[in-house]
Design a protein around this motif. Sequence first.
Motif, PDB file in Angstrom:
ATOM      1  N   LYS A 258      -8.048   0.026 -10.070  1.00 40.41           N
ATOM      2  CA  LYS A 258      -8.143   0.432 -11.472  1.00 40.41           C
ATOM      3  C   LYS A 258      -7.018  -0.107 -12.341  1.00 40.41           C
ATOM      4  CE  LYS A 258     -10.748   4.718 -10.811  1.00 40.41           C
ATOM      5  NZ  LYS A 258     -10.719   6.200 -10.939  1.00 40.41           N
ATOM      6  N   GLN A 259      -5.915  -0.585 -11.716  1.00 39.38           N
ATOM      7  CA  GLN A 259      -4.763  -1.069 -12.480  1.00 39.38           C
ATOM      8  C   GLN A 259      -4.815  -2.588 -12.577  1.00 39.38           C
ATOM      9  OE1 GLN A 259      -2.337   0.833 -13.959  1.00 39.38           O
ATOM     10  NE2 GLN A 259      -3.424   2.691 -13.346  1.00 39.38           N
ATOM     11  N   SER A 260      -4.902  -3.089 -13.784  1.00 42.56           N
ATOM     12  CA  SER A 260      -5.082  -4.534 -13.979  1.00 42.56           C
ATOM     13  C   SER A 260      -3.870  -5.350 -13.543  1.00 42.56           C
ATOM     14  CB  SER A 260      -5.401  -4.824 -15.448  1.00 42.56           C
ATOM     15  OG  SER A 260      -4.322  -4.393 -16.280  1.00 42.56           O
ATOM     16  N   HIS A 261      -2.699  -4.720 -13.494  1.00 40.53           N
ATOM     17  CA  HIS A 261      -1.508  -5.486 -13.128  1.00 40.53           C
ATOM     18  C   HIS A 261      -1.295  -5.547 -11.615  1.00 40.53           C
ATOM     19  CE1 HIS A 261       0.074  -1.369 -12.863  1.00 40.53           C
ATOM     20  NE2 HIS A 261       1.076  -1.861 -12.154  1.00 40.53           N
ATOM     21  N   LEU A 262      -2.189  -4.931 -10.835  1.00 35.78           N
ATOM     22  CA  LEU A 262      -2.015  -4.860  -9.383  1.00 35.78           C
ATOM     23  C   LEU A 262      -3.069  -5.684  -8.643  1.00 35.78           C
ATOM     24  CD1 LEU A 262      -1.356  -1.022  -8.876  1.00 35.78           C
ATOM     25  CD2 LEU A 262       0.353  -2.871  -8.894  1.00 35.78           C
ATOM     26  N   LYS A 263      -2.644  -6.222  -7.509  1.00 35.97           N
ATOM     27  CA  LYS A 263      -3.578  -6.823  -6.560  1.00 35.97           C
ATOM     28  C   LYS A 263      -2.959  -6.619  -5.176  1.00 35.97           C
ATOM     29  CE  LYS A 263      -6.886 -10.544  -6.373  1.00 35.97           C
ATOM     30  NZ  LYS A 263      -7.424 -11.714  -7.083  1.00 35.97           N
ATOM     31  N   MET A 264      -3.742  -6.128  -4.226  1.00 33.91           N
ATOM     32  CA  MET A 264      -3.194  -5.783  -2.908  1.00 33.91           C
ATOM     33  C   MET A 264      -3.736  -6.712  -1.826  1.00 33.91           C
ATOM     34  SD  MET A 264      -3.411  -2.190  -0.774  1.00 33.91           S
ATOM     35  CE  MET A 264      -1.984  -1.417  -1.555  1.00 33.91           C
ATOM     36  N   ILE A 265      -2.803  -7.161  -0.958  1.00 31.23           N
ATOM     37  CA  ILE A 265      -3.193  -7.908   0.241  1.00 31.23           C
ATOM     38  C   ILE A 265      -3.181  -6.925   1.414  1.00 31.23           C
ATOM     39  CG2 ILE A 265      -2.639  -9.823   1.781  1.00 31.23           C
ATOM     40  CD1 ILE A 265      -1.023 -11.043  -0.550  1.00 31.23           C
ATOM     41  N   ILE A 266      -4.271  -6.866   2.146  1.00 30.85           N
ATOM     42  CA  ILE A 266      -4.352  -5.988   3.322  1.00 30.85           C
ATOM     43  C   ILE A 266      -4.420  -6.876   4.563  1.00 30.85           C
ATOM     44  CG2 ILE A 266      -5.636  -4.169   4.492  1.00 30.85           C
ATOM     45  CD1 ILE A 266      -6.698  -3.277   1.793  1.00 30.85           C
ATOM     46  N   LYS A 267      -3.351  -6.819   5.366  1.00 34.57           N
ATOM     47  CA  LYS A 267      -3.230  -7.696   6.548  1.00 34.57           C
ATOM     48  C   LYS A 267      -3.561  -6.904   7.808  1.00 34.57           C
ATOM     49  CE  LYS A 267      -1.738 -11.302   8.998  1.00 34.57           C
ATOM     50  NZ  LYS A 267      -2.173 -10.833  10.318  1.00 34.57           N
ATOM     51  N   PHE A 268      -4.586  -7.367   8.513  1.00 36.74           N
ATOM     52  CA  PHE A 268      -4.985  -6.738   9.770  1.00 36.74           C
ATOM     53  C   PHE A 268      -4.250  -7.399  10.935  1.00 36.74           C
ATOM     54  CE2 PHE A 268      -8.229  -5.571   6.848  1.00 36.74           C
ATOM     55  CZ  PHE A 268      -8.757  -4.366   7.293  1.00 36.74           C
ATOM     56  N   HIS A 269      -3.918  -6.609  11.933  1.00 38.19           N
ATOM     57  CA  HIS A 269      -3.202  -7.099  13.117  1.00 38.19           C
ATOM     58  C   HIS A 269      -4.076  -8.102  13.875  1.00 38.19           C
ATOM     59  CE1 HIS A 269      -1.095  -7.015  16.991  1.00 38.19           C
ATOM     60  NE2 HIS A 269      -0.067  -6.504  16.335  1.00 38.19           N
ATOM     61  N   PRO A 270      -3.489  -9.152  14.461  1.00 39.06           N
ATOM     62  CA  PRO A 270      -4.295 -10.130  15.223  1.00 39.06           C
ATOM     63  C   PRO A 270      -5.107  -9.491  16.351  1.00 39.06           C
ATOM     64  CG  PRO A 270      -2.081 -10.981  14.856  1.00 39.06           C
ATOM     65  CD  PRO A 270      -2.075  -9.555  14.380  1.00 39.06           C
ATOM     66  N   ALA A 271      -4.593  -8.359  16.904  1.00 39.68           N
ATOM     67  CA  ALA A 271      -5.308  -7.711  18.010  1.00 39.68           C
ATOM     68  C   ALA A 271      -6.425  -6.790  17.540  1.00 39.68           C
ATOM     69  CB  ALA A 271      -4.321  -6.916  18.874  1.00 39.68           C
ATOM     70  N   CYS A 272      -6.575  -6.634  16.231  1.00 44.56           N
ATOM     71  CA  CYS A 272      -7.665  -5.802  15.703  1.00 44.56           C
ATOM     72  C   CYS A 272      -8.994  -6.513  15.954  1.00 44.56           C
ATOM     73  CB  CYS A 272      -7.469  -5.559  14.209  1.00 44.56           C
ATOM     74  SG  CYS A 272      -8.809  -4.625  13.444  1.00 44.56           S
ATOM     75  N   LYS A 273      -9.920  -5.838  16.599  1.00 45.65           N
ATOM     76  CA  LYS A 273     -11.204  -6.460  16.917  1.00 45.65           C
ATOM     77  C   LYS A 273     -11.996  -6.705  15.637  1.00 45.65           C
ATOM     78  CE  LYS A 273     -11.387  -4.629  21.537  1.00 45.65           C
ATOM     79  NZ  LYS A 273     -11.384  -3.407  22.255  1.00 45.65           N
ATOM     80  N   TYR A 274     -12.692  -7.845  15.642  1.00 46.76           N
ATOM     81  CA  TYR A 274     -13.382  -8.245  14.418  1.00 46.76           C
ATOM     82  C   TYR A 274     -14.448  -7.238  13.978  1.00 46.76           C
ATOM     83  CZ  TYR A 274     -14.745 -11.474  10.761  1.00 46.76           C
ATOM     84  OH  TYR A 274     -14.982 -12.044   9.541  1.00 46.76           O
ATOM     85  N   PRO A 275     -15.204  -6.642  14.879  1.00 52.72           N
ATOM     86  CA  PRO A 275     -16.169  -5.614  14.427  1.00 52.72           C
ATOM     87  C   PRO A 275     -15.491  -4.433  13.744  1.00 52.72           C
ATOM     88  CG  PRO A 275     -16.732  -6.360  16.630  1.00 52.72           C
ATOM     89  CD  PRO A 275     -15.403  -6.961  16.304  1.00 52.72           C
ATOM     90  N   VAL A 276     -14.279  -4.064  14.203  1.00 51.27           N
ATOM     91  CA  VAL A 276     -13.529  -2.990  13.560  1.00 51.27           C
ATOM     92  C   VAL A 276     -13.138  -3.411  12.150  1.00 51.27           C
ATOM     93  CG1 VAL A 276     -11.400  -1.610  13.639  1.00 51.27           C
ATOM     94  CG2 VAL A 276     -12.659  -2.100  15.760  1.00 51.27           C
ATOM     95  N   TYR A 277     -12.653  -4.654  12.035  1.00 50.64           N
ATOM     96  CA  TYR A 277     -12.283  -5.206  10.723  1.00 50.64           C
ATOM     97  C   TYR A 277     -13.479  -5.193   9.771  1.00 50.64           C
ATOM     98  CZ  TYR A 277     -11.675  -9.058   7.375  1.00 50.64           C
ATOM     99  OH  TYR A 277     -11.657  -9.829   6.244  1.00 50.64           O
ATOM    100  N   GLU A 278     -14.629  -5.664  10.239  1.00 51.63           N
ATOM    101  CA  GLU A 278     -15.819  -5.728   9.387  1.00 51.63           C
ATOM    102  C   GLU A 278     -16.281  -4.338   8.959  1.00 51.63           C
ATOM    103  OE1 GLU A 278     -18.582  -8.141  11.742  1.00 51.63           O
ATOM    104  OE2 GLU A 278     -18.457  -9.634  10.137  1.00 51.63           O
ATOM    105  N   ALA A 279     -16.253  -3.386   9.900  1.00 53.97           N
ATOM    106  CA  ALA A 279     -16.696  -2.025   9.579  1.00 53.97           C
ATOM    107  C   ALA A 279     -15.768  -1.382   8.557  1.00 53.97           C
ATOM    108  CB  ALA A 279     -16.753  -1.183  10.860  1.00 53.97           C
ATOM    109  N   TRP A 280     -14.461  -1.610   8.723  1.00 51.19           N
ATOM    110  CA  TRP A 280     -13.482  -0.989   7.826  1.00 51.19           C
ATOM    111  C   TRP A 280     -13.606  -1.560   6.415  1.00 51.19           C
ATOM    112  CZ3 TRP A 280      -9.328  -1.229   4.603  1.00 51.19           C
ATOM    113  CH2 TRP A 280      -8.512  -0.100   4.515  1.00 51.19           C
ATOM    114  N   THR A 281     -13.634  -2.879   6.307  1.00 49.72           N
ATOM    115  CA  THR A 281     -13.731  -3.496   4.973  1.00 49.72           C
ATOM    116  C   THR A 281     -15.094  -3.253   4.341  1.00 49.72           C
ATOM    117  OG1 THR A 281     -14.390  -5.599   6.016  1.00 49.72           O
ATOM    118  CG2 THR A 281     -12.048  -5.290   5.539  1.00 49.72           C
ATOM    119  N   GLY A 282     -16.121  -3.157   5.184  1.00 43.83           N
ATOM    120  CA  GLY A 282     -17.463  -2.928   4.658  1.00 43.83           C
ATOM    121  C   GLY A 282     -17.647  -1.545   4.060  1.00 43.83           C
TER     122      GLY A 282
END
Length: 693
Positions: A258-282
């Motif tokens: 909601k804040q126009s001056h902000l942008k966030m980078i969310i870094k997932f750990h290399p050991a995070c399984k890709y299906p977990v990553y997809e489910a979380w971001t989805g």
Amino acid sequence: MDRFWKNKKIIAFVALTHHTRFIVPVMEKLSALGADTRYVVAQAERSQEITAVECGLNYVHIFDYLSLEDNKDIHDNYLRARRVFSQALCSDPALATQVVTVTDKTLYATAQEYIGFKNMIRVEKPDICLALHELNRWGKTLAFWAKKFNVPFISLQEGLGYNQDFGYTGHVQYSTLSLVWGERIKKKFSDYEAPVERIIPVGNTHISREKEYQEKNNIRGKMRETLRLKGKTVPLLIFTSHPPELNKIECLLETVAKQSHLKMIIKFHPACKYPVYEAWTGAIPKSWHKSLIFVHGSYSVYDLMSASDLCVLAAPSTTGIEAIALGVPLVQLAGLTRIDSHYSFSRQGVALEMNPAQLARALADKMDFKGKICTESIDLFFKNELTQTTGATERIIEIMGEIIKANAPEPITPLPRGLAPSYEWSLIIPVPADSSNEFLFQLEHVTRHSEGQGRYEVILIEPETISPEINTVLASLSGDVIRLKTDPGQNTWACINDKAPGVMTGKKIAVLTELACPLANWLAELNRAFSTHGPDKIFGGKVINSHGSIVHAGMVLNANNAPVSAYLHLGADFAPANREQSFPMVDHMVCLSADLFLKLGGFSPRAGIYALMDLCLKARCRTNNNTACIFLPGLKILKNYSNQSPPAKDAIFFFARWHAILWDNEDSLYQSQGISHQQLDAVRMARAQQTAP
């Protein structure tokens, strides 16, 4: 040094990509110096080989060292491991939940790797090996076989070590040395069970190099342009392999969206399984995505830090110290991190602690995060965490070079004798630089308890500088006293080798360490021992402190292959400690014939504080006799126990020189005497209660 490293063979074990950052700088520098460097990977479902390929490393797979002739050994070791693990599965409910077919496959791979590492060491004959640690099966197996073949092995530090202490058991078991970042982690490991003398702080090989790279290549500007971050305040949110439940940080993500001056980078750990990553971001509303950048392996975390204005940790992570080093303010999220853990960035004053709602408000209000963190706290933090902020790679390579030199075979050159024997004893005593009262107390004990047990002379070894009080004591001495002064840069042991053979006239010599006070009939007990065992043994005695507790009763090697006294801290009357028996080494004082001392070439000056134990091991190897050292319980010495960490240079020499000789024998000693560790602990506890002030 360039010529020294030419064609030296160095083998490093690597596993995951984000761990190579600690090893690769060392290997690259060694390669530039002319060393033959190579990496080894193991099975682990091919993840390690993928790491080597992605990093462009010159690697071999441990299975490359297996052949058909190894099948029987592999199968035998597999069956041994299977029997042990089957028993554990039946007795441990937690282990019993494991998938047996997967476990069986892992056990067989472990048996293959066990033989593969043995073959690799035997075939390649490396000069030194290194790995991140011994806490996984690959590092442990490589360290074991390296020790078996007398190849020095270096372990490093993977991360901040913020887990519970027991999780680091065996971290420094087979390693020649463990080179860590700073004093805090050394204390953490050694306070639990690691041998303090084999842990040397050297700094972090990665941080200074990464910081220089980021600044030199303007990574911040390039990344902000690539990610279209111009004019934005950018927090970097870093997850572990298990991202938090979305509802716990939803308010934070919504505020960013909601804040126009902000942008966030969310870094997932290399050991995070890709299906977990997809489910979380989805699960995140699509309308928020324009303000969020999800990263799973596509960018370096350090490049992302450079592009960011704030680093936010969802759980304890080594990236915290790296963010601070790169000058990025740090926030530790409460409610998601293990705040009750003994390790906390916020409690050390180098990070702010906020819950997601508080962080959301602070970002909306454009808080100056950096201004909220005390620079003095950061300075103290780095003093504890990093021994040095630059030059860590060079320091590691310097230590590796000293290890290789010390590990090389060294011929024994006998010392010449200047004068014919005329005394029964030469008593050699180092003079302290200070502590005149304690020194006088020692000399009084020598005089009082040596009369009538054979003619003796006293040889005092004086340091370069002494206090006026010590000088007064020395000036008051008379009789058969010889004073030898160390030359500039010379230690006690070098002085003894250099000067004592030309002046001593004793048939036998007894060397007392600083402020060790012999008690009644000590020379009579030694005379008896020589009559019983002959002139080719080294004798040591029972050293007790002022409370009557044992400081030394023969040296054994504990489960970490580190020298410790048998029966340490027990009462002097503890029955097993009153048996005459052989040990690999004795310490605090040694007695031997002058002829044997000279034949052994005297002391090894570079062994420093380990000089007496080093002499014992020389005698053991020269005579090929494991009973070369005899502990005499009737020979009593008074000396208070000191648990000071020895100088690094002494430890480097001693543990590199005797790497293949130092193997655990403490348990076998106690088992042979029918003593359990539980019994020893109970006796020690009772003793501590008796002697408590």
